[in-house]
Design a protein around this motif. Structure first.
Motif, PDB file in Angstrom:
ATOM      1  N   GLU A   1       0.821  -1.220   0.000  1.00  8.72           N
ATOM      2  CA  GLU A   1       0.000   0.000   0.000  1.00  8.72           C
ATOM      3  C   GLU A   1       0.851   1.265   0.000  1.00  8.72           C
ATOM      4  O   GLU A   1       0.452   2.266  -0.587  1.00  8.72           O
ATOM      5  N   LYS A   2       1.996   1.236   0.671  1.00  8.59           N
ATOM      6  CA  LYS A   2       2.866   2.423   0.702  1.00  8.59           C
ATOM      7  C   LYS A   2       3.307   2.813  -0.703  1.00  8.59           C
ATOM      8  O   LYS A   2       3.343   3.989  -1.047  1.00  8.59           O
ATOM      9  N   PHE A   3       3.654   1.815  -1.512  1.00  8.42           N
ATOM     10  CA  PHE A   3       4.123   2.110  -2.861  1.00  8.42           C
ATOM     11  C   PHE A   3       2.973   2.325  -3.841  1.00  8.42           C
ATOM     12  O   PHE A   3       3.099   3.114  -4.766  1.00  8.42           O
ATOM     13  N   ALA A   4       1.886   1.622  -3.652  1.00 11.69           N
ATOM     14  CA  ALA A   4       0.792   1.679  -4.619  1.00 11.69           C
ATOM     15  C   ALA A   4      -0.304   2.675  -4.246  1.00 11.69           C
ATOM     16  O   ALA A   4      -1.282   2.797  -4.975  1.00 11.69           O
ATOM     17  N   TRP A   5      -0.170   3.397  -3.130  1.00 11.55           N
ATOM     18  CA  TRP A   5      -1.240   4.275  -2.675  1.00 11.55           C
ATOM     19  C   TRP A   5      -1.664   5.326  -3.713  1.00 11.55           C
ATOM     20  O   TRP A   5      -2.862   5.602  -3.844  1.00 11.55           O
ATOM     21  N   PRO A   6      -0.762   5.921  -4.474  1.00 14.12           N
ATOM     22  CA  PRO A   6      -1.230   6.890  -5.472  1.00 14.12           C
ATOM     23  C   PRO A   6      -2.249   6.300  -6.447  1.00 14.12           C
ATOM     24  O   PRO A   6      -3.125   7.014  -6.943  1.00 14.12           O
ATOM     25  N   ILE A   7      -2.175   5.011  -6.704  1.00 13.51           N
ATOM     26  CA  ILE A   7      -3.148   4.352  -7.585  1.00 13.51           C
ATOM     27  C   ILE A   7      -4.333   3.837  -6.783  1.00 13.51           C
ATOM     28  O   ILE A   7      -5.490   3.997  -7.182  1.00 13.51           O
ATOM     29  N   LEU A   8      -4.064   3.232  -5.635  1.00  5.65           N
ATOM     30  CA  LEU A   8      -5.121   2.615  -4.826  1.00  5.65           C
ATOM     31  C   LEU A   8      -6.160   3.629  -4.348  1.00  5.65           C
ATOM     32  O   LEU A   8      -7.336   3.296  -4.222  1.00  5.65           O
ATOM     33  N   GLN A   9      -5.744   4.846  -4.082  1.00  5.61           N
ATOM     34  CA  GLN A   9      -6.684   5.832  -3.568  1.00  5.61           C
ATOM     35  C   GLN A   9      -7.781   6.200  -4.572  1.00  5.61           C
ATOM     36  O   GLN A   9      -8.818   6.723  -4.196  1.00  5.61           O
ATOM     37  N   TRP A  10      -7.561   5.874  -5.833  1.00  7.18           N
ATOM     38  CA  TRP A  10      -8.565   6.178  -6.861  1.00  7.18           C
ATOM     39  C   TRP A  10      -9.467   4.990  -7.173  1.00  7.18           C
ATOM     40  O   TRP A  10     -10.391   5.114  -7.969  1.00  7.18           O
ATOM     41  N   ILE A  11      -9.218   3.854  -6.574  1.00  2.42           N
ATOM     42  CA  ILE A  11     -10.057   2.675  -6.817  1.00  2.42           C
ATOM     43  C   ILE A  11     -11.302   2.779  -5.935  1.00  2.42           C
ATOM     44  O   ILE A  11     -11.181   2.874  -4.703  1.00  2.42           O
ATOM     45  N   PRO A  12     -12.484   2.753  -6.543  1.00  2.00           N
ATOM     46  CA  PRO A  12     -13.715   2.864  -5.748  1.00  2.00           C
ATOM     47  C   PRO A  12     -13.848   1.693  -4.767  1.00  2.00           C
ATOM     48  O   PRO A  12     -13.544   0.551  -5.096  1.00  2.00           O
ATOM     49  N   LEU A  13     -14.260   2.002  -3.568  1.00  2.00           N
ATOM     50  CA  LEU A  13     -14.509   1.033  -2.495  1.00  2.00           C
ATOM     51  C   LEU A  13     -13.263   0.242  -2.080  1.00  2.00           C
ATOM     52  O   LEU A  13     -13.380  -0.838  -1.504  1.00  2.00           O
ATOM     53  N   TYR A  14     -12.076   0.769  -2.341  1.00  2.00           N
ATOM     54  CA  TYR A  14     -10.866   0.071  -1.936  1.00  2.00           C
ATOM     55  C   TYR A  14     -10.828  -0.115  -0.418  1.00  2.00           C
ATOM     56  O   TYR A  14     -10.471  -1.190   0.077  1.00  2.00           O
ATOM     57  N   GLY A  15     -11.183   0.909   0.328  1.00  2.00           N
ATOM     58  CA  GLY A  15     -11.171   0.827   1.789  1.00  2.00           C
ATOM     59  C   GLY A  15     -12.075  -0.276   2.309  1.00  2.00           C
ATOM     60  O   GLY A  15     -11.710  -1.017   3.234  1.00  2.00           O
ATOM     61  N   GLU A  16     -13.255  -0.401   1.715  1.00  3.22           N
ATOM     62  CA  GLU A  16     -14.196  -1.427   2.145  1.00  3.22           C
ATOM     63  C   GLU A  16     -13.683  -2.829   1.800  1.00  3.22           C
ATOM     64  O   GLU A  16     -13.803  -3.763   2.592  1.00  3.22           O
ATOM     65  N   VAL A  17     -13.097  -2.974   0.623  1.00  3.87           N
ATOM     66  CA  VAL A  17     -12.540  -4.264   0.215  1.00  3.87           C
ATOM     67  C   VAL A  17     -11.364  -4.620   1.127  1.00  3.87           C
ATOM     68  O   VAL A  17     -11.216  -5.770   1.549  1.00  3.87           O
ATOM     69  N   ARG A  18     -10.564  -3.625   1.475  1.00  2.00           N
ATOM     70  CA  ARG A  18      -9.425  -3.845   2.373  1.00  2.00           C
ATOM     71  C   ARG A  18      -9.916  -4.348   3.731  1.00  2.00           C
ATOM     72  O   ARG A  18      -9.344  -5.290   4.298  1.00  2.00           O
TER      73      ARG A  18
END
Length: 189
Positions: free
Chosen positions: A53-70
């Motif tokens: 997540e530290k490296f991929a956060w710039p991309i992950l933050q734009w994925i809808p519902l990523y927080g819920e899936v996490r």
């Protein structure tokens, strides 16, 4: 911060850190090793997830519902009923690490490092290195045996039943570790 973000952050904290910390504490205090393995595997996977997540956060933050899936993945990994962490390790992470280690040994410098460096960090060669390693293992096991004898004496002298049970559990875990180390290292000789 929206309520949805607050809720996912709170659930991530609860299921990602607090519940596993409590489970790890209980595993340390128990006499069995099955739960120890479950929590070690969980913390390995959690650290890999955090690093990713530290490296991929710039991309992950734009994925809808990523927080819920996490949160759903963390719940699946952490619950003893699902044994998600164990399944993930046995089917994905463990085989991948084994493959990486198998391929890494083919690299000449890594192979040389693994085969020629003794336990003290110095360079060794041939049979003299093997003899020095065997001697160090013997000394370590003798020291561990003396420590176990002293621990056993303190268990026998304990008056409080709770402290005695905890000391016995620690003694059994230490004994299992020493047995594992000695059998693992002597297979190499």
């Amino acid at each position: 911060m929206t309520f949805r973000h607050f809720l996912t952050a709170t659930l991530s904290l609860g299921f990602g850190l607090l519940f596993p910390a409590y489970g790890s504490f209980m595993a340390i205090e128990s006499s069995g090793t099955e739960d120890d393995t479950q929590w070690l595997v969980y913390w390995l996977l959690y650290s890999l997830l955090q690093g990713f997540e530290k490296f991929a956060w710039p991309i992950l933050q734009w994925i809808p519902l990523y927080g819920e899936v996490r949160v759903a993945v963390l719940i699946w990994l952490v619950l003893p009923q699902t044994k998600g962490a164990t399944w993930m390790y046995e089917t994905v992470v463990g085989p991948t690490f084994q493959l990486i280690l198998k391929e890494a040994v083919k690299i000449p410098s890594i192979d040389r490092l693994l085969n020629q460096t003794d336990l003290s960090g110095g360079q060794g060669t041939g049979s003299s290195q093997g003899a020095g390693l065997e001697q160090r293992i013997q000394q370590t096991l003798q020291g561990a045996g003396s420590a176990l004898q002293q621990s056993l004496r303190s268990i026998q002298g304990a008056q409080d039943p709770t402290k005695k049970r905890r000391a016995e559990a620690r003694f059994n875990k230490d004994l299992a570790k020493i047995d594992n180390i000695s059998s693992h290292h002597y297979k190499a000789f």
